[in-house]
Design a protein around this motif. Sequence first.
Motif, PDB file in Angstrom:
ATOM      1  N   ASP A 161      -5.985   3.871  -8.857  1.00 62.14           N
ATOM      2  CA  ASP A 161      -4.760   4.236  -8.135  1.00 62.14           C
ATOM      3  C   ASP A 161      -3.533   4.192  -9.030  1.00 62.14           C
ATOM      4  O   ASP A 161      -2.458   3.707  -8.622  1.00 62.14           O
ATOM      5  CB  ASP A 161      -4.520   3.300  -6.927  1.00 62.14           C
ATOM      6  CG  ASP A 161      -5.645   3.398  -5.913  1.00 62.14           C
ATOM      7  OD1 ASP A 161      -6.272   4.467  -5.834  1.00 62.14           O
ATOM      8  OD2 ASP A 161      -5.891   2.394  -5.213  1.00 62.14           O
ATOM      9  N   GLN A 168       0.840  -1.196   0.000  1.00 59.71           N
ATOM     10  CA  GLN A 168       0.000   0.000   0.000  1.00 59.71           C
ATOM     11  C   GLN A 168       0.880   1.254   0.000  1.00 59.71           C
ATOM     12  O   GLN A 168       0.628   2.205  -0.745  1.00 59.71           O
ATOM     13  CB  GLN A 168      -0.922  -0.035   1.234  1.00 59.71           C
ATOM     14  CG  GLN A 168      -1.873   1.143   1.345  1.00 59.71           C
ATOM     15  CD  GLN A 168      -2.757   1.307   0.112  1.00 59.71           C
ATOM     16  OE1 GLN A 168      -3.230   0.338  -0.475  1.00 59.71           O
ATOM     17  NE2 GLN A 168      -2.941   2.563  -0.319  1.00 59.71           N
ATOM     18  N   LYS A 169       1.953   1.210   0.798  1.00 63.96           N
ATOM     19  CA  LYS A 169       2.854   2.368   0.859  1.00 63.96           C
ATOM     20  C   LYS A 169       3.543   2.588  -0.476  1.00 63.96           C
ATOM     21  O   LYS A 169       3.722   3.725  -0.924  1.00 63.96           O
ATOM     22  CB  LYS A 169       3.901   2.160   1.953  1.00 63.96           C
ATOM     23  CG  LYS A 169       3.355   2.438   3.324  1.00 63.96           C
ATOM     24  CD  LYS A 169       4.468   2.415   4.372  1.00 63.96           C
ATOM     25  CE  LYS A 169       3.879   2.396   5.772  1.00 63.96           C
ATOM     26  NZ  LYS A 169       4.578   1.453   6.638  1.00 63.96           N
ATOM     27  N   SER A 191       2.364   1.750  -3.357  1.00 65.87           N
ATOM     28  CA  SER A 191       1.356   2.281  -4.267  1.00 65.87           C
ATOM     29  C   SER A 191       1.212   3.793  -4.069  1.00 65.87           C
ATOM     30  O   SER A 191       1.109   4.556  -5.038  1.00 65.87           O
ATOM     31  CB  SER A 191       0.021   1.574  -4.035  1.00 65.87           C
ATOM     32  OG  SER A 191      -0.970   2.152  -4.830  1.00 65.87           O
ATOM     33  N   GLU A 192       1.219   4.215  -2.816  1.00 63.66           N
ATOM     34  CA  GLU A 192       1.117   5.655  -2.541  1.00 63.66           C
ATOM     35  C   GLU A 192       2.343   6.407  -3.072  1.00 63.66           C
ATOM     36  O   GLU A 192       2.224   7.528  -3.575  1.00 63.66           O
ATOM     37  CB  GLU A 192       0.946   5.887  -1.036  1.00 63.66           C
ATOM     38  CG  GLU A 192      -0.478   5.599  -0.582  1.00 63.66           C
ATOM     39  CD  GLU A 192      -0.577   5.306   0.904  1.00 63.66           C
ATOM     40  OE1 GLU A 192       0.370   5.618   1.648  1.00 63.66           O
ATOM     41  OE2 GLU A 192      -1.623   4.741   1.326  1.00 63.66           O
ATOM     42  N   GLN A 210       1.826   6.804  -6.747  1.00 59.55           N
ATOM     43  CA  GLN A 210       0.786   7.813  -7.011  1.00 59.55           C
ATOM     44  C   GLN A 210       1.322   9.223  -6.787  1.00 59.55           C
ATOM     45  O   GLN A 210       1.002  10.147  -7.535  1.00 59.55           O
ATOM     46  CB  GLN A 210      -0.426   7.563  -6.108  1.00 59.55           C
ATOM     47  CG  GLN A 210      -1.243   6.346  -6.506  1.00 59.55           C
ATOM     48  CD  GLN A 210      -2.351   6.064  -5.511  1.00 59.55           C
ATOM     49  OE1 GLN A 210      -3.255   6.872  -5.324  1.00 59.55           O
ATOM     50  NE2 GLN A 210      -2.290   4.917  -4.850  1.00 59.55           N
ATOM     51  N   TYR A 211       2.152   9.355  -5.763  1.00 56.11           N
ATOM     52  CA  TYR A 211       2.750  10.667  -5.477  1.00 56.11           C
ATOM     53  C   TYR A 211       3.641  11.098  -6.640  1.00 56.11           C
ATOM     54  O   TYR A 211       3.620  12.256  -7.071  1.00 56.11           O
ATOM     55  CB  TYR A 211       3.561  10.575  -4.172  1.00 56.11           C
ATOM     56  CG  TYR A 211       4.250  11.862  -3.805  1.00 56.11           C
ATOM     57  CD1 TYR A 211       3.580  12.860  -3.093  1.00 56.11           C
ATOM     58  CD2 TYR A 211       5.579  12.100  -4.186  1.00 56.11           C
ATOM     59  CE1 TYR A 211       4.205  14.051  -2.769  1.00 56.11           C
ATOM     60  CE2 TYR A 211       6.210  13.289  -3.865  1.00 56.11           C
ATOM     61  CZ  TYR A 211       5.527  14.263  -3.157  1.00 56.11           C
ATOM     62  OH  TYR A 211       6.146  15.436  -2.845  1.00 56.11           O
TER      63      TYR A 211
END
Length: 608
Positions: free
Chosen positions: A154, A117-118, A120-121, A124-125
């Motif tokens: 995402d 999840q991190k 993926s973030e 995205q950032y």
Amino acid sequence: MPFINNDFINDLSNQVDIVDLINRRVPLKKAGKDYKACCPFHDEKTPSFTVVADKQYYHCFGCGENGSAIDFVMKYDHLNFTEAVEVVASESGISVVYDQNAQPVDPKIKRYRDLMQKVSEFYQYQLKNSPAKDKVVTYAKNRGITGKIAKRFDLGFAPPGWSGLFDHFKQDLEVVKDLVEMGLLVAKKDKQGEYYDRFRDRLMFPIHNAKGDVIAFGGRVLSEKDKPKYLNSPETPIFHKSKELYGLHHARKHSHSIDYILVVEGYMDVVALHQGGITSTVATLGTATTPQHLQTLSRTTDTIIFCFDGDRAGRAAAWKALQITLPIIKTGLVVKFLFLPDGEDPDTLVKKESLKDFEVRIEKAHTLSKFLFDHVKAELDFDTIEGKTLFIEKAKVLINQVTYDLYHQQLIEGVAQEVGQSVEQVKKVFDQQDQSSQMPSVDEPPMPHMGEHFSDFPPSEPIVVQGPNAKGLRSKMITLLLNYPSLAYENNTVEVRVRGLKKIDKKFEILLELVQSAQMIEEHDITQEELIKPFKNKNTIYNRLNQLCIMEPYLSETQAKEEFLGALYTCEKQQKNTQNKAFINNASTIEERKKVMENIQKGKLKKK
Ligand SMILES: [Zn+2]
């Protein structure tokens, strides 16, 4: 996957508000003490779907669907039991109590998921903030991906250079190790302790499991000259390509009802179809369709439509999918094939055509039988007697893999029609040599009496399991048990529950005997041979069981247990529904029906 504490499940129904829970999905209208709506599970114009607030259950007078809040969420959100319990609890603001005694979940798995999840973030950032983002933003715009759809999936950006991801996480050595295990960092050869990013300068697609956790990534190059065009995470402890489908989570989340699922070739196709308004679509992840994929899909929908390019490669892939489908097809499942014009894929086509045009294509998809007959015919000279003979022979090999009897029969009739012979004549050919070549289903022919130790059961009642998958579920449970015998002796309620099923439908006899066989040998390492020994003198069954012994070891012990208990639960539920429907149908007045419903519900509560 952790097990939810049993007491918690029993208590959950008392803590949730079923009206609120259903109303969020199907707007309810107050009618006296109860609430009503048009049933979401069958087509109707006047509401016969009733939610009884003080009893915390729902019932439809039209189709007989009924149950608790958990049952509703399972059915409406297309979730398995555990997932539904988790959803019901979370929507009611209750935290789930997991079973401490159950097999502990590998703490690594949770850590991996959190880390993914991190990551993926991070991607995205980068899509919004990387100095190199212009290229990827232009690319996405050119492909017609809107911001809204990018957010829905995402989507992210793996920055160019060799160490964007590594630099971001390198402070924590433990995390670096996990990223290597997840296939996102690759250790440099001959340089201990140095790593580089697997995904560089790519548009990133997080791959979610059905529950919505990120479990892997796929990345597409931004310039056509870079290779490979698509790159996926490797197999990891949380990512198994033969099992996962890209977009399944989104299909469930964004489709109001899932009348069909379109299986396409790549994640760009899934994203483009969402953009075009078709949300019930999934893609395999760089593998051909597997039996596990089909099983997952058949739990979500009644109609699976394979969508392929009309070119040679597409047709070959479709043929492969057909062959995998034949032994798996079951009551109520429809499989179709949609071939697109040469050189087109769903991504290009849905942009060129209107949504309506594309939906017309979906409607006109070929049935499995049409594709089967056409494909076999194209391989031979059908206009000659020899060609027709060969046609029957080839069709026979394929069609005899179908274990769903009614469909098998229909296909034989189809062959007869194609060659212009009587059904009897063709059937004769199909029956020849069948003793050796056909794979008999475990459940057919009807079971002979299996042994004295069954004689203490009452003869079976005239109620049979009618659910669409009863037979498939039985085979599934048998396969799981053969491959994970511990299912039977580690959970002492399994035998009692299977015994309960067998009382209503004798066809569960084999399953029960297997459970008992596993329990007898218990503890020491049981072999499959020992397990099926009691069937040795029953040739057909023995051979079929032998076939079911071979199963790709794709499930962990815990997953197998979950699958097995899930199937068991569904069988019990189906039998109960059938029984209840019969009771309700026998009631003559509405008042009497209501009474029956209340009694059914009371009975249920007592049992729990
Ligand atoms: Zn209904």
